[in-house]
Scaffold this active site. Structure first.
Site, mmCIF file in Angstrom:
data_model
loop_
_atom_site.group_PDB
_atom_site.id
_atom_site.type_symbol
_atom_site.label_atom_id
_atom_site.label_comp_id
_atom_site.label_asym_id
_atom_site.label_seq_id
_atom_site.Cartn_x
_atom_site.Cartn_y
_atom_site.Cartn_z
ATOM 1 N N ARG A 57 36.578 -64.047 29.992
ATOM 2 C CA ARG A 57 35.370 -63.305 29.613
ATOM 3 C C ARG A 57 34.118 -64.171 29.683
ATOM 4 O O ARG A 57 34.145 -65.338 29.278
ATOM 5 C CB ARG A 57 35.497 -62.832 28.170
ATOM 6 C CG ARG A 57 36.283 -61.579 27.978
ATOM 7 C CD ARG A 57 35.973 -61.124 26.575
ATOM 8 N NE ARG A 57 36.987 -60.278 26.011
ATOM 9 C CZ ARG A 57 37.128 -60.094 24.699
ATOM 10 N NH1 ARG A 57 36.350 -60.722 23.846
ATOM 11 N NH2 ARG A 57 38.051 -59.284 24.257
ATOM 12 N N LYS A 73 43.533 -52.965 21.291
ATOM 13 C CA LYS A 73 43.733 -52.092 20.131
ATOM 14 C C LYS A 73 42.550 -51.150 19.916
ATOM 15 O O LYS A 73 42.736 -49.975 19.615
ATOM 16 C CB LYS A 73 43.914 -52.930 18.860
ATOM 17 C CG LYS A 73 45.337 -53.265 18.549
ATOM 18 C CD LYS A 73 45.467 -53.844 17.141
ATOM 19 C CE LYS A 73 44.489 -54.976 16.916
ATOM 20 N NZ LYS A 73 44.487 -55.440 15.520
ATOM 21 N N ARG A 115 43.970 -68.513 17.593
ATOM 22 C CA ARG A 115 43.971 -67.144 17.053
ATOM 23 C C ARG A 115 45.341 -66.508 17.236
ATOM 24 O O ARG A 115 45.818 -65.764 16.369
ATOM 25 C CB ARG A 115 42.905 -66.288 17.753
ATOM 26 C CG ARG A 115 41.480 -66.633 17.322
ATOM 27 C CD ARG A 115 40.454 -66.053 18.274
ATOM 28 N NE ARG A 115 40.364 -64.604 18.213
ATOM 29 C CZ ARG A 115 39.793 -63.869 19.164
ATOM 30 N NH1 ARG A 115 39.287 -64.431 20.250
ATOM 31 N NH2 ARG A 115 39.722 -62.566 19.032
ATOM 32 N N ARG A 129 48.308 -56.901 6.121
ATOM 33 C CA ARG A 129 48.469 -58.168 6.817
ATOM 34 C C ARG A 129 49.654 -58.944 6.276
ATOM 35 O O ARG A 129 50.121 -59.892 6.890
ATOM 36 C CB ARG A 129 47.224 -59.031 6.632
ATOM 37 C CG ARG A 129 46.156 -58.770 7.652
ATOM 38 C CD ARG A 129 45.095 -59.855 7.556
ATOM 39 N NE ARG A 129 43.829 -59.386 8.042
ATOM 40 C CZ ARG A 129 43.533 -59.236 9.324
ATOM 41 N NH1 ARG A 129 44.433 -59.530 10.247
ATOM 42 N NH2 ARG A 129 42.358 -58.788 9.697
ATOM 43 N N ARG A 155 31.883 -67.340 25.197
ATOM 44 C CA ARG A 155 31.751 -67.398 23.735
ATOM 45 C C ARG A 155 32.816 -68.334 23.171
ATOM 46 O O ARG A 155 33.917 -68.409 23.696
ATOM 47 C CB ARG A 155 31.933 -65.996 23.139
ATOM 48 C CG ARG A 155 30.715 -65.116 23.303
ATOM 49 C CD ARG A 155 30.871 -63.883 22.439
ATOM 50 N NE ARG A 155 32.166 -63.254 22.703
ATOM 51 C CZ ARG A 155 32.352 -61.943 22.802
ATOM 52 N NH1 ARG A 155 31.336 -61.127 22.641
ATOM 53 N NH2 ARG A 155 33.543 -61.444 23.028
#
Ligand SMILES: [Zn+2]
Length: 224
Positions: free
Chosen positions: A130, A16, A174, A91, A163
């Site tokens: 990542r 995004k 998430r 939201r 992370r």
């Protein structure tokens, strides 16, 4: 000129931010990510900013109604006269209603909600691969951008770590939060004929091309 009043939706890892950056430069729209707007309002010490700060200083969540007012203030500012790109707001359905009402009061309306669609498995592949270096935070990806020496930074040789946010179980959580929160909104905008879907599994260039073409068409339709 025809306004482009836009909302950007998509799961974490959908790209995004990248798309927003490009749309901002294509169409000269201000980009409002909710977290950033709140921080900016606090920094500017605007009236709403001071109100928000009181909550943040206490470690409390900024209430919905205040967030709505901060967003509406932005949307109503001169820089957003020709449109805006909202990210992270609305939201919830009540927030969506507040925004629609505020726009109506300004004699404006939402142009479209852009959804960058990416499957959960693809998001997990993107995010859980990542790695960042401990020293300077240089970023790598096990599949798309691996370091020359496995486990170590190319630039400073420091160890690469994952992370917490990028761990698979965290990413799954998430995603669940995202789906629970976003599904009603997607249905809400779909019903109103405002939802535009984009295949986020494509390359950033392709996604960008599709969004651009869609917005150009929407603009033409408005002008007719
Ligand atoms: Zn490094």
């Amino acid at each position: 000129m025809t306004e482009l009043n836009l909302i950007l939706l998509g799961p974490p890892g959908a790209g995004k931010g990248t798309q927003a950056e490009r749309l901002v430069s294509d169409f000269g729209l201000p980009y409002y990510a909710t977290g950033d707007i709140l921080r900016a309002a606090v920094k500017e010490e605007s009236e709403l900013g001071q109100e928000a700060r009181a909550y943040m200083d206490r470690g409390d969540l900024v209430p919905d109604d205040l967030i709505c007012r901060v967003v509406v203030e932005r949307v109503d500012s001169p820089e957003a006269r020709d449109g805006f790109l909202l990210d992270g707001f609305p939201r919830t359905i009540p927030q969506a209603d507040t925004l629609a009402e505020a726009l109506e009061n300004l004699d404006r309306r939402l142009t479209a909600t852009l959804l960058i669609d990416v499957s959960d498995e693809e998001v997990i592949r993107r995010l859980s691969g990542r790695r960042v270096c401990k020293e300077k935070g240089h970023t790598y990806h096990l599949i798309f951008d691996p370091p020359k020496n496995e486990g170590f930074c190319d630039q400073d040789g420091s160890p690469l770590v994952q992370r917490d946010d990028d761990r698979e179980e965290t990413v799954r959580h998430r995603l669940k939060v995202f789906h629970d929160q976003t599904k009603p909104l997607i249905e809400h905008y779909e019903k109103r004929g405002l939802l535009r879907r984009f295949d986020g599994s494509r390359s950033p260039d392709e996604v960008h091309g599709h969004i651009r073409a869609t917005l150009a068409t929407l603009r033409l339709e408005e002008e007719l």
